[in-house]
Enzyme design. Structure first.
Site, PDB file in Angstrom:
ATOM      1  N   ASN A  16       7.348 -23.152  16.904  1.00  0.00           N
ATOM      2  CA  ASN A  16       6.145 -23.964  16.836  1.00  0.00           C
ATOM      3  C   ASN A  16       4.931 -23.105  16.461  1.00  0.00           C
ATOM      4  OD1 ASN A  16       6.640 -22.978  19.509  1.00  0.00           O
ATOM      5  ND2 ASN A  16       5.366 -24.534  20.440  1.00  0.00           N
ATOM      6  N   GLU A  51       0.870 -23.738  16.542  1.00  0.00           N
ATOM      7  CA  GLU A  51      -0.188 -24.654  16.975  1.00  0.00           C
ATOM      8  C   GLU A  51      -1.465 -24.462  16.162  1.00  0.00           C
ATOM      9  OE1 GLU A  51       1.200 -25.203  21.585  1.00  0.00           O
ATOM     10  OE2 GLU A  51      -0.541 -23.931  21.197  1.00  0.00           O
ATOM     11  N   GLU A  77      11.441 -27.514  15.025  1.00  0.00           N
ATOM     12  CA  GLU A  77      12.483 -28.187  14.261  1.00  0.00           C
ATOM     13  C   GLU A  77      12.036 -28.468  12.837  1.00  0.00           C
ATOM     14  OE1 GLU A  77      12.601 -29.919  18.509  1.00  0.00           O
ATOM     15  OE2 GLU A  77      11.121 -29.100  17.137  1.00  0.00           O
ATOM     16  N   CYS A 100      11.000 -33.962  19.760  1.00  0.00           N
ATOM     17  CA  CYS A 100      10.099 -35.099  19.947  1.00  0.00           C
ATOM     18  C   CYS A 100      10.486 -36.216  18.970  1.00  0.00           C
ATOM     19  CB  CYS A 100       8.651 -34.673  19.722  1.00  0.00           C
ATOM     20  SG  CYS A 100       8.240 -34.347  17.987  1.00  0.00           S
ATOM     21  N   CYS A 125      10.147 -35.249  15.260  1.00  0.00           N
ATOM     22  CA  CYS A 125      11.203 -34.331  14.823  1.00  0.00           C
ATOM     23  C   CYS A 125      12.554 -35.033  14.764  1.00  0.00           C
ATOM     24  CB  CYS A 125      11.272 -33.120  15.747  1.00  0.00           C
ATOM     25  SG  CYS A 125       9.842 -32.014  15.536  1.00  0.00           S
TER      26      CYS A 125
END
Length: 131
Positions: A42, A44, A55, A86, A89
């Protein structure tokens, strides 16, 4: 690649996470249908909506290299809390994965095991869009 090797690749990706706001690194490893492995982590952003998920970073890298079919997905976090992809994803994975593609979520001492179809049943498909 076996499950543990794919997990190691996802865990290794955690070191590259850029998570100054959530402090919740996530790593993903995706095995393509022909056995190549792509990882993501990830990334951010201060406005949050522009953040990238592990992902989708892995999928984007694989698609960039011409892959369109995946065989297995592993997701991990530094917490080893069996984090699942999530909703966004899940939809992205469903674009390139059959319903029976396994999604393995790291518990620290094993996996919670799902399939794409279990995680996102009745997904939006190209056929729904007339393609």
């Amino acid at each position: 690649m076996d499950d543990d090797e794919l997990l190691d690749a996802a865990r290794d990706a955690l070191a590259e996470a850029y998570v100054p706001y959530s402090e919740y690194p996530v790593g993903a490893a995706i095995e393509t249908a022909d056995g190549e492995v792509y990882v993501g982590t990830n990334v951010e952003n201060a406005n949050f909506s522009n953040s990238l998920h592990a992902e989708e970073v892995a999928v984007g890298s694989a698609v960039r290299d011409g892959h369109r079919e995946f065989a297995k997905v592993v997701v991990t976090s530094a917490e080893r809390d069996a984090v699942t992809p999530c909703g966004m994803c899940r939809q992205t994975l469903a674009e390139f994965c059959d319903d029976d593609v396994p999604v393995l979520c790291d518990t620290g001492d094993g996996f919670e095991r799902y399939t794409i179809g279990e995680l996102i049943p009745d997904t939006i498909t190209p056929e729904m869009l007339g393609h």
